[in-house]
Design an enzyme around this catalytic site. Structure first.
Site, mmCIF file in Angstrom:
data_model
loop_
_atom_site.group_PDB
_atom_site.id
_atom_site.type_symbol
_atom_site.label_atom_id
_atom_site.label_comp_id
_atom_site.label_asym_id
_atom_site.label_seq_id
_atom_site.Cartn_x
_atom_site.Cartn_y
_atom_site.Cartn_z
ATOM 1 N N SER A 106 0.788 -1.190 -0.100
ATOM 2 C CA SER A 106 -0.034 0.062 0.008
ATOM 3 C C SER A 106 0.898 1.336 -0.057
ATOM 4 O O SER A 106 1.870 1.146 0.482
ATOM 5 C CB SER A 106 -0.851 -0.107 1.320
ATOM 6 O OG SER A 106 -1.549 1.232 1.529
ATOM 7 N N TYR B 129 -2.057 -0.969 10.782
ATOM 8 C CA TYR B 129 -2.380 -1.519 9.396
ATOM 9 C C TYR B 129 -1.083 -1.279 8.503
ATOM 10 O O TYR B 129 -0.593 -2.370 7.882
ATOM 11 C CB TYR B 129 -3.726 -1.135 8.963
ATOM 12 C CG TYR B 129 -3.875 -1.453 7.460
ATOM 13 C CD1 TYR B 129 -4.094 -2.865 6.775
ATOM 14 C CD2 TYR B 129 -3.351 -0.234 6.341
ATOM 15 C CE1 TYR B 129 -4.024 -2.928 5.476
ATOM 16 C CE2 TYR B 129 -3.492 -0.607 4.861
ATOM 17 C CZ TYR B 129 -3.763 -2.096 4.543
ATOM 18 O OH TYR B 129 -3.924 -2.324 3.283
ATOM 19 N N LYS C 232 1.991 -3.812 6.399
ATOM 20 C CA LYS C 232 2.535 -3.735 5.159
ATOM 21 C C LYS C 232 3.882 -3.523 5.055
ATOM 22 O O LYS C 232 4.606 -4.212 4.415
ATOM 23 C CB LYS C 232 1.480 -2.637 4.382
ATOM 24 C CG LYS C 232 0.287 -2.956 4.053
ATOM 25 C CD LYS C 232 -0.063 -4.284 3.363
ATOM 26 C CE LYS C 232 -1.481 -4.641 3.270
ATOM 27 N NZ LYS C 232 -1.643 -6.116 2.785
#
Ligand code: NAD
Ligand code: WQD
Length: 339
Positions: A125, A150, A154
């Site tokens: 991302s 989150y 990643k």
């Protein structure tokens, strides 16, 4: 014939990628625990493509379940979509996010190694860039400080995959940094089906337009952007899906790690999106200006040149396509996959 495994292939981006892979003649298998999706999306992909999709209801954090898939199939490459993706939820449930997103990456690497599967494409991302002091973001920029668990999952997964590539010279890992995926398949039969109230802008706009939600809160109007609202690089999910096809083709003939931004290179503000959605679809999207959302940055858009030059891929769909297809999916499926 060897197959491409799509972990999380029943989800929003995975289901659209499944279509592109099948249309290009690849055989695929889907593994999903359906924690944020339903089997109905796969049934609809089968209807669109006229092909049957073998699938495993499997949790990639479970080694035995993952192992079984590799034992029963000749897998050439994996596209690893499986993951939890809600930024807000990751702040309230960090352990769940670290456990799900990191353990699935680690398990996959171990099982792939055991079965001599050497090609992996990973859903990363643009959030890994943190809050750089300039746009556009290019792949040579250092990864930044993430503002939520989150984002860290990643960034950490990227590091794990890069380290694995250093240790195994036969391994190929393609890290795809998505910007803001929106839109839906042109049939309007598959699309994004968030649980509960959406956090992301486009699903929120379309639920306001369809009348499920009353009005949009525009988070901040004092950013240093052309109209004061946040600017992002919205990319049509079908373009994004085609980026995975290009990545798989590239991985077939290369080894090592390669990072690619998947974005359009165009930045649109929140109000640009609201106005475009209203104009393209002839609907009204009432909004109010609200406070900034913690953790948001003013402006984020991609430098997409590397993917264009090396993968031969670039986004082709317009903002009009994104708005029209989002609305078609929303109107035809006001309750997502729950009829
Ligand atoms: P999604 O939630 O629709 O799809 C993810 C799928 O993974 C779901 O079907 C879910 O059931 C499955 N899943 C989750 N954990 C699993 C596990 N442990 N085992 C098996 N299946 C599991 O999300 P999406 O938008 O399609 O995103 C796909 C990937 O792309 C995710 O990794 C996400 O973090 C990443 N990503 C998404 C966006 C975005 O805005 N949608 C942006 C950047 C990156
Ligand atoms: C876009 C813009 C908001 C909702 C997130 C993740 C990122 C990636 C994509 C997974 C911002 C504004 C939003 C609303 C608003 N996901 N907004 N009102 O934050 O750019 O990215 O999704 O990897 O990691 O962080 O996307 O759609 O939430 O927001 O004004 O109700 O819309 O402030 O400027 P974001 P978004």
């Amino acid at each position: 014939m060897s197959k491409i495994l799509l972990t999380g292939g029943a989800g929003y981006i995975g289901s659209h990628t499944a279509i592109e892979m099948l249309n290009a003649g690849y055989e695929i298998i889907v593994a999903d625990n359906f924690s944020n999706s339903s089997k109905e999306s796969l049934r609809r992909v089968e209807k669109i493509t006229g092909k049957t999709i073998p699938f495993y209801q499997a949790d990639i954090t479970d080694k035995e379940q993952t192992e079984k898939i590799f034992e029963e199939n000749d897998i050439a490459a994996v596209i690893h979509f499986a993951g939890l993706k809600s930024v807000g939820e990751s702040v309230s449930c960090p352990v769940r996010y670290y456990k799900n997103n990191l353990l699935s990456s680690l398990n996959l690497l171990e099982v792939m190694e055991k079965h001599h599967v050497k090609k992996l494409v990973f859903s990363s991302s643009a959030t890994v860039y943190g809050n750089p002091d300039h746009v556009p973001f290019d792949e040579t920029m250092p990864v930044g400080v993430c503002t939520n668990p989150y984002g860290w999952t990643k960034q950490m997964s990227e590091q794990i995959f890069q380290d694995a590539c250093v240790a195994d010279k036969d391994l190929t890992v393609i890290l795809l940094r998505y910007f803001n995926p929106v839109g839906a398949h042109e049939s309007g039969t598959i699309g994004e089906a968030p649980n509960g109230t959406p956090n992301n802008l486009m699903p929120y706009i379309s639920q306001v337009a369809v009348g499920t939600l009353k009005q949009l809160s525009v988070y901040g109007s004092d950013y240093p952007t052309h109209d004061g609202t946040g600017v992002r690089d919205y990319i049509h999910v079908v373009d994004l899906a085609k980026g995975h096809l290009a990545a798989i083709r590239y991985a077939e003939t290369h080894t090592g790690t390669e990072i690619f931004n998947l974005g359009t290179g165009c930045g649109y503000s929140v109000l640009d999106m609201v106005k475009a959605f209203e104009k393209v679809n002839g609907v009204s999207v009432p909004y109010r200006i609200a406070d900034r959302r913690p953790g948001d940055i003013a402006s984020a858009y991609a430098d997409p040149a590397k993917a264009r030059d090396i993968l031969g891929w670039q986004a082709e769909k317009t903002l009009e396509d994104m708005c029209r297809d989002t609305w078609k999916w929303q109107r035809q499926n006001p309750n997502g996959y729950n009829a």
